[in-house]
Design a protein around this motif. Structure first.
Motif, short mmCIF file in Angstrom:
data_model
loop_
_atom_site.label_atom_id
_atom_site.label_comp_id
_atom_site.label_asym_id
_atom_site.label_seq_id
_atom_site.Cartn_x
_atom_site.Cartn_y
_atom_site.Cartn_z
N ALA A 132 -7.28 4.58 2.87
CA ALA A 132 -5.79 5.36 3.01
C ALA A 132 -5.25 4.45 4.19
O ALA A 132 -3.89 4.21 4.22
CB ALA A 132 -5.93 6.69 3.24
N TYR A 133 -6.19 3.94 5.13
CA TYR A 133 -5.26 3.25 6.22
C TYR A 133 -4.64 2.10 5.84
O TYR A 133 -3.79 1.70 6.21
CB TYR A 133 -6.49 2.87 7.30
N PHE A 134 -5.41 1.35 4.97
CA PHE A 134 -5.05 -0.05 4.37
C PHE A 134 -3.78 0.33 3.33
O PHE A 134 -2.91 -0.86 3.36
CB PHE A 134 -5.97 -0.72 3.68
N PHE A 135 -3.75 1.26 2.61
CA PHE A 135 -2.59 1.52 1.68
C PHE A 135 -1.50 2.42 1.85
O PHE A 135 -0.84 2.71 0.95
CB PHE A 135 -3.34 1.94 0.27
N ARG A 136 -1.63 2.85 3.17
CA ARG A 136 -0.76 4.07 3.38
C ARG A 136 0.77 3.57 3.62
O ARG A 136 1.74 4.21 3.22
CB ARG A 136 -0.97 4.57 4.62
N LYS A 137 1.03 2.24 3.77
CA LYS A 137 2.26 1.73 3.79
C LYS A 137 3.01 1.92 2.52
O LYS A 137 4.41 1.90 2.28
CB LYS A 137 2.45 0.28 4.34
N ASN A 138 2.12 1.97 1.45
CA ASN A 138 2.65 2.16 0.08
C ASN A 138 3.20 3.37 -0.32
O ASN A 138 3.75 3.50 -1.34
CB ASN A 138 1.54 1.68 -1.05
N TRP A 139 2.70 4.61 0.41
CA TRP A 139 2.96 5.79 0.10
C TRP A 139 4.04 6.53 0.86
O TRP A 139 4.44 7.78 0.62
CB TRP A 139 1.64 6.69 -0.02
N ILE A 140 3.82 6.11 2.28
CA ILE A 140 4.66 6.88 3.40
C ILE A 140 5.97 6.23 3.59
O ILE A 140 6.30 4.98 3.56
CB ILE A 140 3.91 6.78 4.45
N ILE B 79 7.83 0.44 -1.62
CA ILE B 79 7.18 -0.26 -2.80
C ILE B 79 8.30 -0.38 -4.13
O ILE B 79 8.79 0.78 -4.10
CB ILE B 79 5.79 0.16 -3.00
N THR B 80 7.94 -1.43 -4.84
CA THR B 80 8.63 -1.12 -6.25
C THR B 80 7.91 -0.38 -7.16
O THR B 80 6.76 0.00 -7.10
CB THR B 80 8.84 -2.75 -6.67
N ARG B 81 8.68 -0.12 -8.17
CA ARG B 81 8.14 0.63 -9.41
C ARG B 81 6.89 -0.12 -10.10
O ARG B 81 5.95 0.32 -10.19
CB ARG B 81 9.18 0.92 -10.42
N ARG B 82 7.27 -1.58 -9.93
CA ARG B 82 6.21 -2.25 -10.65
C ARG B 82 4.75 -2.36 -9.93
O ARG B 82 3.84 -2.09 -10.33
CB ARG B 82 6.70 -3.67 -10.68
N ARG B 83 5.02 -2.30 -8.54
CA ARG B 83 3.82 -2.45 -7.72
C ARG B 83 3.29 -1.17 -7.85
O ARG B 83 1.99 -0.99 -7.74
CB ARG B 83 4.33 -2.53 -6.27
#
Length: 175
Positions: free
Chosen positions: A167-175, A110-114
């Motif tokens: 976490a299931y829906f947002f995990r792609k933003n952190w892993i 993800i970007t810094r902005r996101r």
């Protein structure tokens, strides 16, 4: 060839941190007779700002009028001093560990902005939730559990259960 930047940040073991937090809550109850909390300091700050900008509005408001008193400032509250102590302690801890500086940690996906938008949105939702629940995770869950309150346990289960589901829906933003 660009060298891969390693994460130089060393953090405490989360279990050790949780253990210390539990000891701190017990110590806080023993010394002050109250638990921990932070959202009340934000409320006191907002009430003070509204009162300074328009005292008449604050007095006439059903919500703000409960906290506005000509004899005592809303900032003269134990939770304000507790929160200031937490902020000062965090600054000192960061300084001692050499971690003070401006940076945004995020996944390469993800970007810094996101990352900043998500953090800001999460903070707003947390603030709204804390106001609706009449307390933040520290006050409602941790301090509630420390005194074996059923509501404290339910709050903690709701917090972690909701986090697990989202976490299931947002995990792609952190892993």
């Amino acid at each position: 060839m660009k060298e891969k930047k390693q994460n130089r940040h060393v953090y405490w073991n989360p279990y050790f941190g949780g253990f210390l937090l539990g000891i701190l809550i017990i110590f806080t109850f023993f010394i002050t007779g109250r638990g921990l909390g932070a959202s009340g300091a934000m409320k006191s700050s907002v009430v003070t700002i509204v009162d300074d900008v328009s005292h008449e509005h604050a007095e006439q408001s059903a919500y703000y009028s409960k906290f506005v008193n000509n004899d005592k400032s809303p900032m003269n509250n134990w939770i304000v001093f507790e929160t200031l102590g937490v902020l000062i302690g965090a600054f000192v801890s960061g300084a001692l560990a050499g971690r003070i500086g401006w940076r945004v940690q995020h996944s390469p996906k993800i970007t810094r902005r996101r990352r900043l938008i998500f953090a800001f949105g999460g903070g707003i939702l947390f603030g709204i939730g804390a106001q609706i629940a009449r307390g933040c995770t520290s006050g409602a869950a941790l301090s509630g559990m420390a005194v074996l309150s059923t509501g404290g346990f339910i709050t903690m289960l709701a917090i972690f259960g909701t986090a697990y589901l989202f976490a299931y829906f947002f995990r792609k933003n952190w892993i």
